[in-house]
Design an enzyme around this catalytic site. Structure first.
Site, PDB file in Angstrom:
ATOM      1  N   CYS A 152       1.241  -0.788  -0.036  1.00  0.00           N
ATOM      2  CA  CYS A 152       0.069   0.100   0.161  1.00  0.00           C
ATOM      3  C   CYS A 152       0.630   1.285  -0.120  1.00  0.00           C
ATOM      4  CB  CYS A 152      -0.852   0.190   1.643  1.00  0.00           C
ATOM      5  SG  CYS A 152      -1.804  -1.458   1.341  1.00  0.00           S
ATOM      6  N   ASN A 171      -0.953   1.666   6.543  1.00  0.00           N
ATOM      7  CA  ASN A 171      -0.358   0.480   5.640  1.00  0.00           C
ATOM      8  C   ASN A 171       0.223  -0.393   7.152  1.00  0.00           C
ATOM      9  OD1 ASN A 171      -0.266   1.337   3.416  1.00  0.00           O
ATOM     10  ND2 ASN A 171       2.169   1.815   3.643  1.00  0.00           N
TER      11      ASN A 171
END
Ligand code: F6R
Length: 614
Positions: A2, A101
């Site tokens: 991410c 993330n």
């Protein structure tokens, strides 16, 4: 993995966030989203698929006015890719937005507690827990709520957080997932990686574990999880934005393959010191922080890494054992960390990582340090977690690597390992002056020899075009040729999606040879003169079963043309360095097969550049 980008300042946030997310596309993702405070409330937009869809949905950010915003590209871990699971996630009233993330490992327990308190969840993600927990602990002071939440979560996180009550600040926090913050005259930025903000600023701060940052338009403050202010030094990024652009190449991967000669020179030259007129250069690796006597005391080396970095480590084992006669064990980091490794007195651990953020490699590093062993990192990304936590760090000067499939960083890792092997051999008095000088000369020739190999790209492309429809491709070799096979096979399968396997050539007949059919392509590596005859026998075995054999061999070895169907030759070098040359046609082959099959070469499906979860 991410990507996170955030901005607060005088400019419109959404276009900056979208632009930054585009720079992080290389990390791999399957959906994207953004939250912007529009003057009265937080507005959120999300879209599954490419970032372009979010860009179109928001007309390049125009439909989301506001000067503070956070954005995210998601690589699904908890819950399938979907609009609902995409970030940002918000609390029920939409007054707190979070991008994340990493993985919150105790999210199931936390979710149950929140559900018992009446919180309703709309996604399957672990991240949504954070938004509701922030809501639960928020009593008017965002920092207090954030630290309370972070004390209660287990796992890894890099976070960007927006509170509608405090739109003049965006918050960032990190533990075991990379995050940087930066500043320029217009405002402050958060990002998972430097390229996302390089267009706007070169002044960045690397966030440390369990640190929170409060970003305002005119400054950034850092705090510990106890809410204490922390002083931090900024870092000036000295590589430019061009290094992270395609510069006319069709793909980053091709550009990065072409950068390999420079990468190798940049990694080599600072460690070769002029030893005086007429004398060959000495290898000086100041970063090691070890005296010659300490180097002599090393009795065993453990190399630990993942993926291609592990393959570089396998080559390192052959070179270190061969040149310096030190026993070396090579481990996959994901195995090493859980096998309670036995490290004896005098052991040294080397972890290899391009990104410096790979979760398993980082855990292996910590495991080794906790056992009291010295860890040397061979790392590409300056200031990354592994680079900072290792006792010593030998940087590979490959510059930013954007394509998910590594090429130039892998090549630089090989060179770092050659240098170490030669240094160890030298201080142990194993290498004669003559042999040492010849090795140095061979090392210095590698960049030019790679140029020669890259110049053959059209021939390789022509050959690659014959295999666009292949079902299986095998790579075989012995010794260092086996290590090259591992990497050649990984390059091919990860970007072309053709099934491929690498085998130690002598092992084929113990089972795998049954997979060889009429016309199966077998790439046979034969760069090690001492093993040449043995490999030829294995080539004959697969040919007898109908294989089509592409050989990669040393220039001058014309005999190989008789036993193979197609041969590629590498220029003359010391057999210990053959990997650096033989990998070039294999990279080109993988690249052209993938291009020919219409694959997304720089961003292969399901893969991420920086694997920050286990
Ligand atoms: C393959 C590739 C991966 C990485 C692996 C380790 O082309 O790039 O196999 O080598 O994920 O990553 P780093 O080196 O960042 O630790």
């Amino acid at each position: 993995m991410c990507g996170i980008v955030g901005y607060i300042g005088k400019e419109q946030a959404a276009p900056i966030v979208l632009d930054g997310l585009a720079k992080l596309e290389y990390r791999g993702y399957d959906s994207a989203g953004m939250a912007v405070f529009d003057g009265s409330e937080i507005r959120t937009r999300k879209a599954i698929g490419r970032l372009k869809i979010l860009e179109n949905l928001t007309r390049g950010g125009e439909t989301m006015p506001g000067v503070s915003g956070i954005g995210h590209t998601r690589w699904a871990s908890h819950g399938a890719p979907s609009d609902r699971n995409a970030h940002p996630h918000t609390n029920g009233t939409g007054t707190i937005a979070v991008v994340h993330n990493g993985i919150i490992e105790n999210y199931i327990l936390l979710k149950k507690k929140l559900q018992n308190r009446g919180y309703e969840f709309v996604s399957e993600t672990d991240t949504e827990v954070l938004a509701h927990m922030l809501d639960y602990y928020y009593k008017g002071n965002p920092l207090e709520a954030i630290t309370k939440v972070l004390h209660r979560v287990e796992g890894a996180y890099a976070l960007g957080i927006l509170f509608a009550d405090h739109p003049e600040v965006i918050y960032a926090a990190r533990k075991d997932s990379p995050l940087i913050v930066g500043r320029n005259e217009s405002g402050s930025f958060i990002a998972s990686d430097v390229p996302a903000v390089l267009k706007y600023t070169r002044t960045v701060y690397y966030m440390d574990n369990q640190e929170v940052a409060a970003l305002r338009g005119d400054g950034i403050c850092f705090y510990s999880l106890d809410g204490e202010m922390v002083e931090k030094e900024s870092v000036n990024i000295d590589w430019d934005a061009d290094a992270a652009e395609k510069a006319g190449y069709e793909h980053f991967m091709l550009k990065e393959m072409y950068e390999q000669p420079k990468t190798i020179s940049d990694t080599l030259s600072p460690r070769l010191q002029n030893a005086g007129a007429g004398k060959v250069e000495e290898i000086v690796i100041e970063e090691l922080n070890m005296t010659d006597e300490e180097l002599r005391q090393v009795k065993k080396i453990h190399i630990v890494a993942c993926g291609s970095a592990y393959h570089a480590g396998v080559t390192g084992k052959y070179v270190l054992e061969g040149l310096a006669r030190i026993p070396v064990e090579v481990d996959l980091a994901s195995e090493f960390r859980y096998r309670d490794p036995i490290l004896e007195e005098g052991s040294m651990v080397i972890v290899i990582s391009q990104s410096g953020e790979t979760a398993d490699t980082m855990a292996a590093l910590r495991e080794s340090k906790a056992k009291g062993y010295q860890v040397l990192g061979i790392v590409n990304v300056v200031g990354s977690t592994i680079a900072r936590e290792a006792d010593a760090c030998l940087y590979t000067w490959a510059g930013p690597e954007i394509a998910v499939a590594t090429t130039k960083a892998y090549s630089a890792q090989l060179v770092a390992l050659y240098l170490l092997a030669m240094k160890f051999a030298r201080v142990r008095g194993i290498l004669s002056d003559e042999a040492y000088e010849a090795l140095i000369e061979d090392l210095k020739r590698i960049p030019d020899q790679i140029e020669q190999l890259l110049a053959q790209k059209q021939t390789i492309q022509h050959f690659a075009n014959r295999y666009l429809g292949a079902k299986d491709i095998f790579f075989i070799g012995r010794g260092i040729d086996y290590a090259i096979s591992l990497e050649g096979s990984l390059k091919l399968k990860e970007i072309s999606y053709i099934h491929s396997e690498a085998y130690a050539a002598g092992e084929l007949k113990h089972g795998t040879i049954s997979l060889i059919e009429e016309g199966t392509l077998v790439v046979a590596l034969s760069t090690q003169p001492a093993l040449y005859q043995k490999t030829v026998s294995n080539i004959q075995e697969v040919k007898a079963r109908g294989a089509f054999v592409m050989a990669v061999a040393n220039e001058g070895n014309r005999a190989i043309e008789k036993v193979s169907d197609y041969a590629v030759f590498i220029p003359e070098t010391n057999p210990y360095f053959a990997n650096s040359l033989a990998i070039i046609p294999l990279q080109l082959f993988a690249y052209y097969v993938a291009v020919g099959r219409g694959c997304d070469v720089d961003k292969p499906r399901n893969l991420a550049k920086s694997v920050t979860i286990e």
